[in-house]
Scaffold this active site. Structure first.
Site, PDB file in Angstrom:
ATOM      1  N   HIS A 206       0.946  -1.237   0.087  1.00 42.72           N
ATOM      2  CA  HIS A 206      -0.002  -0.185  -0.142  1.00 42.72           C
ATOM      3  C   HIS A 206       0.804   1.335  -0.016  1.00 42.72           C
ATOM      4  CE1 HIS A 206       0.969  -0.646   4.125  1.00 42.72           C
ATOM      5  NE2 HIS A 206       0.876   0.519   4.380  1.00 42.72           N
ATOM      6  N   LEU A 207       0.359   2.332  -0.552  1.00 39.59           N
ATOM      7  CA  LEU A 207       0.641   3.656  -0.348  1.00 39.59           C
ATOM      8  C   LEU A 207      -0.229   4.447   0.779  1.00 39.59           C
ATOM      9  CD1 LEU A 207       1.776   4.775  -4.086  1.00 39.59           C
ATOM     10  CD2 LEU A 207       3.308   4.310  -2.212  1.00 39.59           C
TER      11      LEU A 207
END
Length: 370
Positions: A206-207
């Site tokens: 994830h970012l």
């Protein structure tokens, strides 16, 4: 994404299809220039985020947060967020820079469906597809709320969570994140990545993305060229020295994403952890780079000593925000009393000594030029 504890009345994500005509290339500075009104992407994200707040899908209700700029040349932005410090989910145990994804641990397939705001994808005739080792954007990115938000609009960008990818940055995800940065017209829309051993709290790819209505020194400080042909330079006069990559516009995003991930993989190979930060910013030469140079995207890559587990007695964790000069702080006395010198000491103890950083820069320049 697998269904998880769906509640009656949970809203469905909006299918957000975009093309290059949606990229905001002008009007993203701090001076209120024409064109700085919220974009279609900003409106969709923030309206969905506020809706989920009203529905009670967050761990706490986030109002305006006390914020101040610490005196000193680094202009560190300190912000008090007590609830994130006390009510967020405890970080998962990370024991290795290459720890595999564990489907038994909490992961993003277990989110409530209502936590997903947008299903972000490029128009079919403009590329896409996340296969292979290239930097084409994934087939889609889910934009989901962070249930323990740092700021208004704090979201996560998730590339096909059902694939169960560990928290090791990929070029397709970074390319999608860079395109998301160009979809926003807000100069304070930032994205970032915490790697394993670098304060990643969840080992599922994830970012982070969030809005912070304050300029940061890392947007404008000039950098020292390392490999001009590949857009690599060294940013030194900032809170945490970093390797800087730059793209003037959409045409450079695929190459930039690949280069950043090659460099990050090299850091892992040498036993180092890393964080990444994406922001609108000036060319590497700085704000005085010449008339009409404009602002593009700056991507900062920090190399750091790995850290596994919380450090006893640490005033705050040092992750992507702190390295960039934004300090979310968990306690009112710390927010009131901390000085720039104290904050910089806490940040820099995780980083490499200057000679090692310079040698690493030479290694990365050779790697990317080869």
């Amino acid at each position: 994404m697998a269904a998880a504890s769906e509640a009656p009345g949970d809203p469905s994500p909006e299918d957000f299809v975009y093309g290059e005509e949606d990229f905001v290339l002008q009007g993203t500075g701090w001076g209120g220039e024409p064109g700085s009104a919220p974009s279609r992407f900003d409106r969709a994200l923030l309206e969905g985020w506020s809706d989920r707040m009203e529905r009670g899908l967050f761990r706490y209700r986030l109002g305006p947060l006390p914020t101040r700029v610490l005196p000193g040349p680094m202009s560190l932005v300190a912000q008090l967020n007590v609830q994130r410090g006390t009510e967020r989910r405890p970080p998962q145990a990370v024991l290795s820079l290459r720890q595999p994804f564990d489907p038994r641990a909490f992961n993003f397939t277990r989110m409530r469906p209502g936590e997903v705001l947008l299903r972000l994808r490029r128009a079919a005739d403009e590329g896409g597809g996340g296969g292979g080792g290239g930097a084409a954007a994934p087939d889609y990115l889910l934009v989901a709320i962070n249930v323990s938000p740092l700021e208004q609009g704090h979201v996560l960008l998730l590339p096909e969570p059902d694939r169960g990818l560990p928290q090791a940055l990929t070029a397709p995800l970074l390319r999608g994140g860079l395109e998301a940065a160009l979809l926003s017209a807000h100069p304070g829309f930032r994205l970032g990545f915490n790697g394993l051993g670098a304060c990643a709290s969840l080992n599922h790819l994830h970012l982070h993305a969030f809005y912070l209505a304050r300029p940061l020194l890392v947007e404008s400080a000039p950098a020292q060229p390392l490999c001009p042909a590949r857009g690599l330079s060294l940013l030194r006069d900032v809170p945490a020295p970093a390797f800087l990559f730059y793209a003037a516009g959409p045409a450079g995003l695929e190459t930039l994403a690949r280069d950043v991930c090659r460099a990050a993989e090299h850091l892992t190979d040498t036993g180092l952890a890393y964080n990444v930060f994406v922001t609108r910013g000036d060319p590497p030469e700085g704000a005085g780079a010449g008339a009409g140079a404009g602002r593009g995207l700056r991507v900062l890559l920090w190399a750091r000593r790995p850290s596994f587990g919380a450090k006893a007695g640490a005033a705050f964790n040092v992750a992507l925000c702190e390295l960039a000069g934004y300090l979310p702080l968990p306690a009112a006395p710390l927010f009131r009393d901390i000085t720039e010198a104290e904050a910089l000491r806490a940040i820099r103890e995780h980083l490499l000594p200057d000679p090692q950083l310079l040698r690493l820069g030479e290694d990365l320049a050779r790697l990317l030029a080869g």
